[in-house]
Design an enzyme around this catalytic site. Structure first.
Site, PDB file in Angstrom:
ATOM      1  N   SER A   1       0.355  -0.964   0.230  1.00 22.16           N
ATOM      2  CA  SER A   1       0.236   0.087  -0.042  1.00 22.16           C
ATOM      3  C   SER A   1       0.961   1.413   0.027  1.00 22.16           C
ATOM      4  O   SER A   1      -0.079   2.363   0.048  1.00 22.16           O
ATOM      5  CB  SER A   1      -0.951   1.019   1.452  1.00 22.16           C
ATOM      6  OG  SER A   1      -0.086   0.222   2.781  1.00 22.16           O
TER       7      SER A   1
ATOM      8  N   HIS B   1      -2.483  -3.211  -6.056  1.00 15.03           N
ATOM      9  CA  HIS B   1      -2.518  -2.455  -4.480  1.00 15.03           C
ATOM     10  C   HIS B   1      -3.900  -2.434  -4.794  1.00 15.03           C
ATOM     11  O   HIS B   1      -5.343  -1.628  -5.173  1.00 15.03           O
ATOM     12  CB  HIS B   1      -2.008  -1.260  -4.592  1.00 15.03           C
ATOM     13  CG  HIS B   1      -2.646  -0.802  -2.741  1.00 15.03           C
ATOM     14  ND1 HIS B   1      -3.410   0.899  -2.540  1.00 15.03           N
ATOM     15  CD2 HIS B   1      -3.294  -1.478  -1.750  1.00 15.03           C
ATOM     16  CE1 HIS B   1      -3.618   0.535  -1.697  1.00 15.03           C
ATOM     17  NE2 HIS B   1      -3.530  -0.735  -0.712  1.00 15.03           N
TER      18      HIS B   1
ATOM     19  N   GLU C   1      -4.982  -0.207  -7.383  1.00 15.76           N
ATOM     20  CA  GLU C   1      -3.593   0.306  -7.639  1.00 15.76           C
ATOM     21  C   GLU C   1      -3.009  -0.039  -9.207  1.00 15.76           C
ATOM     22  O   GLU C   1      -2.479  -1.202  -8.197  1.00 15.76           O
ATOM     23  CB  GLU C   1      -3.326   1.425  -6.840  1.00 15.76           C
ATOM     24  CG  GLU C   1      -4.038   2.509  -6.095  1.00 15.76           C
ATOM     25  CD  GLU C   1      -3.845   3.212  -4.796  1.00 15.76           C
ATOM     26  OE1 GLU C   1      -3.704   4.461  -5.267  1.00 15.76           O
ATOM     27  OE2 GLU C   1      -2.893   3.086  -4.450  1.00 15.76           O
TER      28      GLU C   1
ATOM     29  N   ASN D   1      -4.214   6.745  -0.990  1.00 15.96           N
ATOM     30  CA  ASN D   1      -3.106   6.933   0.376  1.00 15.96           C
ATOM     31  C   ASN D   1      -2.375   7.867   1.422  1.00 15.96           C
ATOM     32  O   ASN D   1      -1.609   8.379   1.923  1.00 15.96           O
ATOM     33  CB  ASN D   1      -1.739   5.784   0.919  1.00 15.96           C
ATOM     34  CG  ASN D   1      -2.952   4.459   1.921  1.00 15.96           C
ATOM     35  OD1 ASN D   1      -4.003   4.425   2.484  1.00 15.96           O
ATOM     36  ND2 ASN D   1      -2.840   3.601   1.574  1.00 15.96           N
TER      37      ASN D   1
END
Length: 424
Positions: free
Chosen positions: A153, A174, A186, A224
Site C-alpha cells: 500500500s 494494490h 492501483e 493513501n
C-alpha cells in the site's frame, strides 16, 4: 447444483485440501481469458491474499495460494469456501460456479510449489526486507515473462525490485480490502517497470471486473497519499481546541457528504494502522510537514486506544457502538462558513484538493485516475479535482494562503497548479 434435489453428504465446497481435484481439472474450469493468461500465484494467505486468490479464481484462473506458515494456506482456502457459500446463500453466486471457483485454488507451503505463472501477486506484511527476498526468489523460480506484482500500500516499487534481475516486470497491484468487494486496484509502476507490463496488468484487472487506475510509485500512491489531510486536519483542529471529535465527524459526514467522519473512520481502520501508513508517507517524503503525524494520534496508539478492535480509540465502544459521541450542533453551525482555519470542512477540502492537484502536476497520475481512485477507494462523494473545480481553484489557493499565514511551516503551501492554468 440444484438446491431442490437431495445433496450428497459432501460437496466440492466442503472438500479438505487432501481431496481436491488435480490441477488439470481446475484449469479446464477456467475462462478463455484466464487460460490465455495462465496460472496465477498469490504469496501470503492473510485476508488480502485469500481475497485476491478468490478474485483470480472467479475470473477463471488456476490459483496457487502460498504461505510459509504451516496450515495457513489451507485455512485460507477454507475461508474462501465459507465466503463463497455465503454468496450462494444470498443468491449472488450459483452453487456450481462456487464449486468451480474453489476447485481452482490450491494451497501450498513454499514458493517452490508454484507452477509457471503468468502473474504472481505478493501479499505479505509491509516489510521491505521480506518483500525483497520473496521477489528475488520469485525471479529465480519463474520465467522472465511472469509479471511479478506486489500488493503493497505504500512501499516503493523500485526498492522492492532492487534484487530482481529483470526489474522491468515488477509492479504494484494494490487491491483494497476486501478484494472481492472493492472495485479499485492501483496499478503502480516503478522507474524501471516496462510500459508493456503496466498495460498488460491494467487490461487483466479490467478482465477481473476491477477498475484499475495507474500511477507512479510516489509515497502512498494515490489513495493513501491524497487522503492524508482528511485525517490530519481533523486531528489538528481537535488538538487546538477548536472542536471536539464528534462535532468534526458530524460536519464532515453531514455537511461534506463523506460516508464516515475522520475520527470514526480511523477508529474503524485502527489508529495504529492509520498512523503506520501516515508515518510511512511522511518518512518517504523526507519528513515533509504536509504528512507529519499528530501527537494526538501517537498518544492514542501509545495508550493502546486503537479503535473498535481494542474497545476504545477516539471514542469508547460498547456493543459495537460509540459511547457519548454527541456533536455540538450549535458549534458546528458557527464553524462551517466561518474563517477557514476553524472551518473543518473548508480546511479539509482545501488540503484534499491541493494534494490531488499537486500529484497530477508532478505527472504521477492523471486527473481522471486520481478522482476515480478517491471515489472508489475512499467513497468520497466527489473526486478532489472535481471538487476543486466546483469550489474554484483560485478560492482554494486563497484559503491555503490564509492557512499558511496562520500556521507557518510549509504544511499549507499551495500547489502552483492551482493558479497556473494547467488543470483547465
Amino acid at each position: 447444483m440444484d438446491t431442490d434435489v437431495t445433496e450428497p453428504d459432501r460437496t466440492p465446497l466442503d472438500r479438505t485440501p487432501t481431496d481436491r481435484p488435480d490441477r488439470s481439472e481446475r484449469t479446464e474450469a477456467g475462462s478463455g481469458t484466464a487460460s490465455a493468461f495462465g496460472s496465477v500465484g498469490v504469496v501470503g494467505a492473510g485476508a488480502m491474499g485469500a481475497g485476491i486468490a478468490q478474485v483470480a479464481a472467479r475470473a477463471g484462473h488456476a490459483v496457487t495460494l502460498v504461505d510459509a506458515v504451516p496450515g495457513a494456506a489451507e485455512r485460507a482456502v477454507e475461508g474462501v469456501g465459507a465466503a463463497l457459500r455465503r454468496l450462494v446463500d444470498k443468491g449472488r453466486l450459483g452453487a456450481d460456479e462456487a464449486d468451480a471457483v474453489l476447485m481452482r485454488i490450491t494451497p501450498a507451503g513454499s514458493l517452490d510449489a508454484l507452477p509457471e505463472c503468468g502473474l504472481v501477486i505478493e501479499a505479505v506484511p509491509e516489510d521491505l526486507d521480506l518483500k525483497r527476498r520473496i521477489f528475488a526468489d520469485l525471479a529465480d523460480l519463474q520465467p522472465a515473462t511472469t509479471v511479478l506484482a506486489t500488493n503493497t500500500s505504500s512501499i516503493d516499487i523500485d526498492a522492492i525490485a532492487d534484487e530482481v534481475a529483470e526489474p522491468e516486470r515488477v509492479l504494484g497491484l494494490h487491491f483494497f480490502n476486501p478484494p472481492p468487494v472493492m472495485a479499485l486496484v492501483e496499478v503502480v509502476h516503478g522507474t524501471r517497470t516496462a510500459r508493456a507490463f503496466v498495460e498488460h496488468a491494467t487490461m487483466l484487472m479490467r478482465a477481473w471486473g476491477k477498475t484499475p487506475v495507474r500511477c507512479s510509485s510516489t509515497p502512498g500512491f494515490i489513495v493513501n497519499r491524497v487522503a492524508r489531510p482528511f485525517y490530519g486536519e481533523a486531528q489538528r483542529i481537535v488538538e487546538s481546541g477548536v472542536a471536539d471529535p464528534a462535532t468534526v465527524d458530524w460536519i464532515l459526514r453531514e455537511r461534506g457528504g463523506f460516508p464516515m467522519g475522520p475520527f470514526e473512520l480511523t477508529d474503524f481502520i485502527g489508529q495504529d494502522v492509520n498512523l503506520a501508513v501516515g508515518t510511512s508517507v511522511w518518512e518517504q517524503t523526507g519528513h515533509d510537514e504536509r504528512y507529519a503525524p499528530t501527537q494526538l494520534q501517537r498518544e492514542l496508539v501509545s495508550r493502546g486506544r486503537l479503535g473498535r478492535k481494542s474497545g476504545a480509540g477516539v471514542y469508547d465502544y460498547a456493543d459495537g457502538a460509540a459511547v457519548g459521541a454527541e456533536p455540538d450542533l450549535d458549534l458546528a453551525a458557527r464553524l462551517v462558513g466561518g474563517p477557514v482555519e476553524t472551518d473543518p470542512l473548508a480546511r479539509t477540502l482545501a488540503m484534499l484538493v491541493n494534494e490531488a492537484v499537486d500529484l497530477v502536476a508532478r505527472g504521477e497520475a492523471s486527473v481522471e485516475d486520481v478522482d476515480t481512485a478517491m471515489r472508489l477507494g475512499t467513497r468520497y462523494p466527489r473526486g478532489p479535482v472535481e471538487w476543486g473545480r466546483e469550489i474554484g481553484f483560485d478560492v482554494v489557493a486563497r484559503q491555503l494562503t490564509e492557512l499558511d499565514a496562520a500556521f507557518p511551516g510549509g504544511r499549507y503551501r499551495p500547489s502552483p497548479a492551482l493558479t497556473d492554468g494547467s488543470l483547465g
